[in-house]
Design a protein around this motif. Structure first.
Motif, PDB file in Angstrom:
ATOM      1  N   LEU A 141       0.844  -1.195   0.000  1.00 36.69           N
ATOM      2  CA  LEU A 141       0.000   0.000   0.000  1.00 36.69           C
ATOM      3  C   LEU A 141       0.871   1.234   0.000  1.00 36.69           C
ATOM      4  O   LEU A 141       2.072   1.171   0.289  1.00 36.69           O
ATOM      5  CB  LEU A 141      -0.933   0.026   1.207  1.00 36.69           C
ATOM      6  N   GLN A 193      -2.470  -8.148   2.299  1.00 36.27           N
ATOM      7  CA  GLN A 193      -3.207  -7.280   1.371  1.00 36.27           C
ATOM      8  C   GLN A 193      -4.621  -7.018   1.879  1.00 36.27           C
ATOM      9  O   GLN A 193      -5.122  -5.892   1.807  1.00 36.27           O
ATOM     10  CB  GLN A 193      -3.250  -7.919  -0.016  1.00 36.27           C
ATOM     11  N   GLN A 194      -5.264  -8.049   2.422  1.00 35.12           N
ATOM     12  CA  GLN A 194      -6.611  -7.863   2.971  1.00 35.12           C
ATOM     13  C   GLN A 194      -6.574  -6.941   4.185  1.00 35.12           C
ATOM     14  O   GLN A 194      -7.457  -6.077   4.344  1.00 35.12           O
ATOM     15  CB  GLN A 194      -7.215  -9.224   3.333  1.00 35.12           C
ATOM     16  N   ARG A 253      -6.196  -3.409   2.949  1.00 31.50           N
ATOM     17  CA  ARG A 253      -7.456  -2.877   2.397  1.00 31.50           C
ATOM     18  C   ARG A 253      -8.396  -2.443   3.521  1.00 31.50           C
ATOM     19  O   ARG A 253      -9.084  -1.429   3.403  1.00 31.50           O
ATOM     20  CB  ARG A 253      -8.129  -3.910   1.495  1.00 31.50           C
ATOM     21  N   GLN A 254      -8.424  -3.200   4.595  1.00 34.85           N
ATOM     22  CA  GLN A 254      -9.272  -2.824   5.728  1.00 34.85           C
ATOM     23  C   GLN A 254      -8.835  -1.501   6.341  1.00 34.85           C
ATOM     24  O   GLN A 254      -9.668  -0.638   6.624  1.00 34.85           O
ATOM     25  CB  GLN A 254      -9.254  -3.938   6.789  1.00 34.85           C
ATOM     26  N   THR A 306      -7.034   0.877   4.881  1.00 37.24           N
ATOM     27  CA  THR A 306      -7.246   1.933   3.894  1.00 37.24           C
ATOM     28  C   THR A 306      -8.710   2.334   3.841  1.00 37.24           C
ATOM     29  O   THR A 306      -9.034   3.526   3.747  1.00 37.24           O
ATOM     30  CB  THR A 306      -6.766   1.475   2.517  1.00 37.24           C
ATOM     31  N   ALA A 307      -9.597   1.367   3.930  1.00 38.50           N
ATOM     32  CA  ALA A 307     -11.029   1.658   3.893  1.00 38.50           C
ATOM     33  C   ALA A 307     -11.437   2.513   5.098  1.00 38.50           C
ATOM     34  O   ALA A 307     -12.246   3.438   4.986  1.00 38.50           O
ATOM     35  CB  ALA A 307     -11.841   0.371   3.857  1.00 38.50           C
TER      36      ALA A 307
END
Length: 306
Positions: free
Chosen positions: A167, A294-295, A298-299, A301-302
């Motif tokens: 990221l 990666q998951q 994403r959490q 970043t969300a």
């Protein structure tokens, strides 16, 4: 045919620098390492080591041998990955090194995901700065490293390692008290020229980036606090003791607790990535860990975007 075990000792010496370091890493006596390397010299028929003060360095012929050894070990990494991919259960041990904020914000979530899907996989995690963890990855002390790269400060990219982006982590100027941003990012930095700062220690990539940023704004920062612990950086800013340069990962997706201002263009994000040894990226455990990270990214970043 050269002995692979002895070739690996020579490779270890290249990466670790001293016979004592090789012996400590492999739980051998230094005399045993020296004896094995002497036997390798006899096998090869040329001198492999030459004294430099109290240390030794590799001869050009030894460097050739190490390059070929790297190729052989990469092939063996691929063989190990192929065997692991042929099995139905994911087992074994993964050794991960991560710098602090990624360990704090991403690793626990990734571990939870891995535990739920692959309960037989053991994951060992050690906090370590990239300046140390990436060479340790090359030396086979870890299987995967989570590292960072600051804007304008590209990391060396050894041919033996494969990188994969995780990221982009926004960077901010963190202020010890509220202030307006009317005059722009460079002026905001310059306004703190006479204030105490907290930064990472000298010799780190983060410190070099931070010093360059301040100098480009026209001042030499008064660095009174030095630590790799960015949570301590945050606490010092919260209590009004220092200004700092902080990434979003410090808050793990939660709202910031201090006043933040933008940095100059081109200096606003650091790159977070994972690195593995070449030939190992297709190992099922590596792929599983990278997917879980990666998951987790994403959490976080969300949460930041929300």
């Amino acid at each position: 045919m050269f002995d692979l075990h002895r070739l690996r000792l020579l490779r270890e010496l290249k990466h670790r620098g001293t016979l004592a370091a090789v012996a400590a890493a492999l739980s051998y006596a230094p005399s045993s390492v020296s004896q094995q390397l002497s036997q390798l010299e006899a096998e090869v028929g040329v001198r492999l080591l030459e004294p430099v003060g109290r240390r030794v360095r590799l001869t050009p012929q030894a460097e050739i041998l190490v390059a070929h050894t790297e190729a052989v070990l990469e092939r063996l990494e691929r063989a190990e990955a192929d065997i692991a991919a042929s099995l139905t259960d994911l087992t074994g041990t993964m050794r991960i090194a991560s710098f602090q904020t990624a360990a704090f914000a991403l690793v626990p979530t990734a571990l939870s995901l891995l535990r739920d899907i692959y309960p037989a996989l053991r994951v060992h995690v050690r906090q370590m700065e990239p300046e140390s963890s990436l060479p340790a990855l090359q030396a086979r002390d870890f299987d995967l490293v989570i590292a960072e790269e600051y804007p304008g400060n590209p990391n060396p990219r050894p041919a033996e390692l494969e990188q994969e982006d995780l990221l982009n982590d926004p960077l901010h100027l963190a202020l010890p008290e509220p202030a307006d941003d009317a005059d722009g990012p460079t002026a905001a930095l310059r306004s703190l020229a006479d204030r105490p700062w907290v930064m990472e220690p000298k010799g780190t990539t983060a410190r070099h980036w931070a010093m360059t940023l301040c100098r480009n704004a026209g001042f030499e920062p008064d660095v009174r606090f030095e630590t790799t612990d960015l949570l301590l950086h945050l606490r010092l800013v919260e209590q009004g003791h220092a200004a700092a340069l902080l990434p979003d990962l410090v808050w793990s997706g939660q709202p910031p607790t201090v006043t933040l201002r933008q940095l100059p263009r081109g200096q606003r994000t650091r790159r977070i990535f994972t690195a593995v040894r070449r030939g190992r990226s297709q190992h099922p455990a590596i792929r599983a860990c990278r997917l879980a990270l990666q998951q987790a990214a994403r959490q976080v970043t969300a949460c930041i975007d929300a």
